[in-house]
Design a protein around this motif. Structure first.
Motif, PDB file in Angstrom:
ATOM      1  N   UNK A  32       4.577  10.108   3.408  1.00  0.00           N
ATOM      2  CA  UNK A  32       5.827  10.875   3.073  1.00  0.00           C
ATOM      3  C   UNK A  32       5.121  11.061   2.040  1.00  0.00           C
ATOM      4  N   UNK A  33       4.258  10.687   0.809  1.00  0.00           N
ATOM      5  CA  UNK A  33       4.212  11.007  -0.486  1.00  0.00           C
ATOM      6  C   UNK A  33       4.453  10.369  -1.730  1.00  0.00           C
ATOM      7  N   UNK A  34       4.188   8.975  -1.262  1.00  0.00           N
ATOM      8  CA  UNK A  34       3.832   8.109  -2.012  1.00  0.00           C
ATOM      9  C   UNK A  34       2.905   7.432  -2.625  1.00  0.00           C
ATOM     10  N   UNK A  35       2.781   7.187  -3.690  1.00  0.00           N
ATOM     11  CA  UNK A  35       1.251   6.272  -4.335  1.00  0.00           C
ATOM     12  C   UNK A  35       0.911   6.036  -2.799  1.00  0.00           C
ATOM     13  N   UNK A  36      -0.192   5.422  -3.297  1.00  0.00           N
ATOM     14  CA  UNK A  36      -0.978   4.534  -2.679  1.00  0.00           C
ATOM     15  C   UNK A  36      -0.184   3.465  -2.530  1.00  0.00           C
ATOM     16  N   UNK A  37      -0.717   3.051  -1.636  1.00  0.00           N
ATOM     17  CA  UNK A  37      -0.286   2.031  -1.300  1.00  0.00           C
ATOM     18  C   UNK A  37      -2.027   0.319  -0.858  1.00  0.00           C
ATOM     19  N   UNK A  38      -2.338   0.076  -0.914  1.00  0.00           N
ATOM     20  CA  UNK A  38      -3.020  -0.957  -0.885  1.00  0.00           C
ATOM     21  C   UNK A  38      -3.049  -2.328  -0.213  1.00  0.00           C
ATOM     22  N   UNK A  39      -3.686  -2.730   0.592  1.00  0.00           N
ATOM     23  CA  UNK A  39      -3.289  -4.572   1.371  1.00  0.00           C
ATOM     24  C   UNK A  39      -2.449  -5.239   0.672  1.00  0.00           C
ATOM     25  N   UNK A  40      -2.791  -5.162  -0.749  1.00  0.00           N
ATOM     26  CA  UNK A  40      -2.105  -6.259  -1.904  1.00  0.00           C
ATOM     27  C   UNK A  40      -1.221  -5.703  -2.144  1.00  0.00           C
ATOM     28  N   UNK A  41      -0.779  -4.470  -2.563  1.00  0.00           N
ATOM     29  CA  UNK A  41       0.660  -4.064  -3.060  1.00  0.00           C
ATOM     30  C   UNK A  41       1.654  -4.067  -2.246  1.00  0.00           C
ATOM     31  N   UNK A  42       0.902  -4.068  -0.817  1.00  0.00           N
ATOM     32  CA  UNK A  42       1.624  -3.681  -0.296  1.00  0.00           C
ATOM     33  C   UNK A  42       2.747  -5.640   0.055  1.00  0.00           C
ATOM     34  N   UNK A  43       1.530  -6.560  -0.011  1.00  0.00           N
ATOM     35  CA  UNK A  43       2.216  -7.972  -0.211  1.00  0.00           C
ATOM     36  C   UNK A  43       3.051  -8.179  -1.709  1.00  0.00           C
ATOM     37  N   UNK A  44       2.321  -7.364  -2.247  1.00  0.00           N
ATOM     38  CA  UNK A  44       3.330  -7.860  -3.781  1.00  0.00           C
ATOM     39  C   UNK A  44       4.548  -7.237  -3.761  1.00  0.00           C
ATOM     40  N   UNK A  45       4.879  -5.831  -2.645  1.00  0.00           N
ATOM     41  CA  UNK A  45       6.251  -5.455  -2.634  1.00  0.00           C
ATOM     42  C   UNK A  45       7.096  -7.022  -1.590  1.00  0.00           C
ATOM     43  N   UNK A  46       6.581  -7.342  -0.427  1.00  0.00           N
ATOM     44  CA  UNK A  46       6.855  -8.541   0.115  1.00  0.00           C
ATOM     45  C   UNK A  46       6.809 -10.008  -0.817  1.00  0.00           C
ATOM     46  N   UNK A  47       6.209  -9.720  -1.626  1.00  0.00           N
ATOM     47  CA  UNK A  47       6.742 -11.228  -2.069  1.00  0.00           C
ATOM     48  C   UNK A  47       7.317 -10.622  -3.275  1.00  0.00           C
ATOM     49  N   UNK A  48       7.990  -9.518  -3.762  1.00  0.00           N
ATOM     50  CA  UNK A  48       9.445  -8.785  -4.372  1.00  0.00           C
ATOM     51  C   UNK A  48      10.259  -8.308  -3.938  1.00  0.00           C
ATOM     52  N   UNK A  49      10.746  -8.969  -2.251  1.00  0.00           N
ATOM     53  CA  UNK A  49      11.570  -8.716  -1.153  1.00  0.00           C
ATOM     54  C   UNK A  49      13.031  -9.632  -2.376  1.00  0.00           C
ATOM     55  N   UNK A  50      12.679 -10.460  -2.659  1.00  0.00           N
ATOM     56  CA  UNK A  50      13.923 -10.925  -3.634  1.00  0.00           C
ATOM     57  C   UNK A  50      14.316 -11.215  -4.474  1.00  0.00           C
TER      58      UNK A  50
END
Length: 145
Positions: A32-50
């Motif tokens: 979809x054209x988003x910047x690269x999301x590494x596994x660590x970035x993915x987990x960071x987004x999960x950690x910031x979801x709250x």
């Protein structure tokens, strides 16, 4: 019917299943054209979801050093996905929060994940996915020490 999974293998299979979702999610986001999301970035987004998180809390949640957490946030900030602010309760600390683009990325992930669950249902059956969802929603209590 006995489980085809030998005792002691469940944790490894859960990790592999988590990786299946994360790999597919990151591939779809890239398509979809988003910047690269590494596994660590993915987990960071999960950690910031709250909501906003301290960098030190991100480091602890992701099991990385504070230096690595700062580098991670540097990259996310450079991509316009997060912003840093002084922590209002501790002037020595910083909090990290998603920007509008970061929230848009999180919403895109939130749209993709149910589609991946549907694909998993097609592959292993909707009853199996429902049973998995039910089992994982149960309170497991604290981790044994």
């Amino acid at each position: 019917m006995p489980s085809p999974l030998p005792p002691g293998r469940l944790a490894a299979e859960l990790l592999l299943a988590s990786r299946w979702f994360d790999d597919a999610l990151r591939a779809r986001l890239a398509a979809e054209g988003w910047p690269p999301v590494t596994p660590t970035r993915s987990r960071a987004f999960l950690a910031m979801s709250g909501g906003p998180a301290r960098i030190s809390d991100l480091a602890r949640e992701l099991d990385i050093t504070r230096q690595a957490a700062h580098q991670l946030v540097d990259g996310l900030e450079a991509d316009g996905l997060v912003t840093r602010r002084p922590d209002p309760t501790d002037r020595r600390a910083q909090t990290v929060d998603l920007t509008t683009a970061g929230r848009d990325l999180a919403r895109a992930a939130g749209r993709i994940l149910p589609a991946l669950e549907h694909e998993l249902s097609d592959r292993i059956g909707s009853d199996a996915v429902a049973a998995l969802r039910d089992a994982l929603a149960r309170d497991r209590g604290p981790a044994p020490g």
